[in-house]
Design an enzyme around this catalytic site. Sequence first.
Site, PDB file in Angstrom:
ATOM      1  N   VAL A 151      72.024  17.467-118.298  1.00 17.07           N
ATOM      2  CA  VAL A 151      71.258  16.748-119.278  1.00 17.07           C
ATOM      3  C   VAL A 151      71.925  15.223-118.191  1.00 17.07           C
ATOM      4  CG1 VAL A 151      70.827  15.770-121.011  1.00 17.07           C
ATOM      5  CG2 VAL A 151      70.854  17.899-121.052  1.00 17.07           C
ATOM      6  N   PRO A 152      70.903  14.414-117.426  1.00 19.82           N
ATOM      7  CA  PRO A 152      72.242  13.999-117.144  1.00 19.82           C
ATOM      8  C   PRO A 152      71.319  11.997-117.789  1.00 19.82           C
ATOM      9  CG  PRO A 152      69.098  13.663-115.802  1.00 19.82           C
ATOM     10  CD  PRO A 152      70.132  14.651-117.106  1.00 19.82           C
ATOM     11  N   CYS A 153      72.715  12.450-119.180  1.00 16.23           N
ATOM     12  CA  CYS A 153      72.793  10.974-119.354  1.00 16.23           C
ATOM     13  C   CYS A 153      72.695  10.094-118.737  1.00 16.23           C
ATOM     14  CB  CYS A 153      73.579  11.406-120.595  1.00 16.23           C
ATOM     15  SG  CYS A 153      75.022  12.449-120.001  1.00 16.23           S
ATOM     16  N   HIS A 154      73.754   9.998-117.820  1.00 12.98           N
ATOM     17  CA  HIS A 154      74.001   9.037-116.502  1.00 12.98           C
ATOM     18  C   HIS A 154      73.046   7.909-116.252  1.00 12.98           C
ATOM     19  CE1 HIS A 154      73.460  11.739-114.219  1.00 12.98           C
ATOM     20  NE2 HIS A 154      72.871  10.971-113.059  1.00 12.98           N
TER      21      HIS A 154
END
Length: 194
Positions: A151-154
């Site tokens: 989950v690419p929160c970046h």
Amino acid sequence: MDSEAGSGANSLAFAVFATQVGDCAIVWRVGDGAVVGSTLPQGGTEQVRRAVRRWYPGAVEAEATAGVAEAVERVRRLLDHGAETDAAPAAEITLDMGAVPEFDRRVYEVVRSIPPGETLTYGEVAARLGAPGSAQAVGQALGRNPFPPIVPCHRVLAAGGGIGGFSARGGARTKLRMLVKEGAIPEQPALFEL
């Protein structure tokens, strides 16, 4: 590696793996191989192991099953090269979000749709959820993300293109490095390279 990893359908196992940004880990349920968590680097192999054991009590280190090994390779490709292949993107790794609150789950689904090289703001994620004005709640949900970088929160930035927060080791600097590697933002010169 612990041979007890296969001793129960609800037991958890984890594998630590190297990437160019540091050692990471993936955690899965032994019975069905469902991914229940992952980590970004924590400062070294032993720090990753300690973090996993703290977050997933009873998880044992084990050899990754075939499906988990494929997920590891997808994450490694993303972190090492900042890119994914259309045939095997990290966004298609099956995650067990059964323990994740409903709002957070909805946030993670929106964020998983952001491809490498692109970003959204916290407010844009909130708008896509149909909850304008909940940008702060979106940020809090991303701060609890148990699946980085799957989950690419970046890829979620503050309003106006600011980097915003990042709870992984290294904070905003790590977030910036990941975004530069993915081509989402241009590489910034160091202060003394100007």
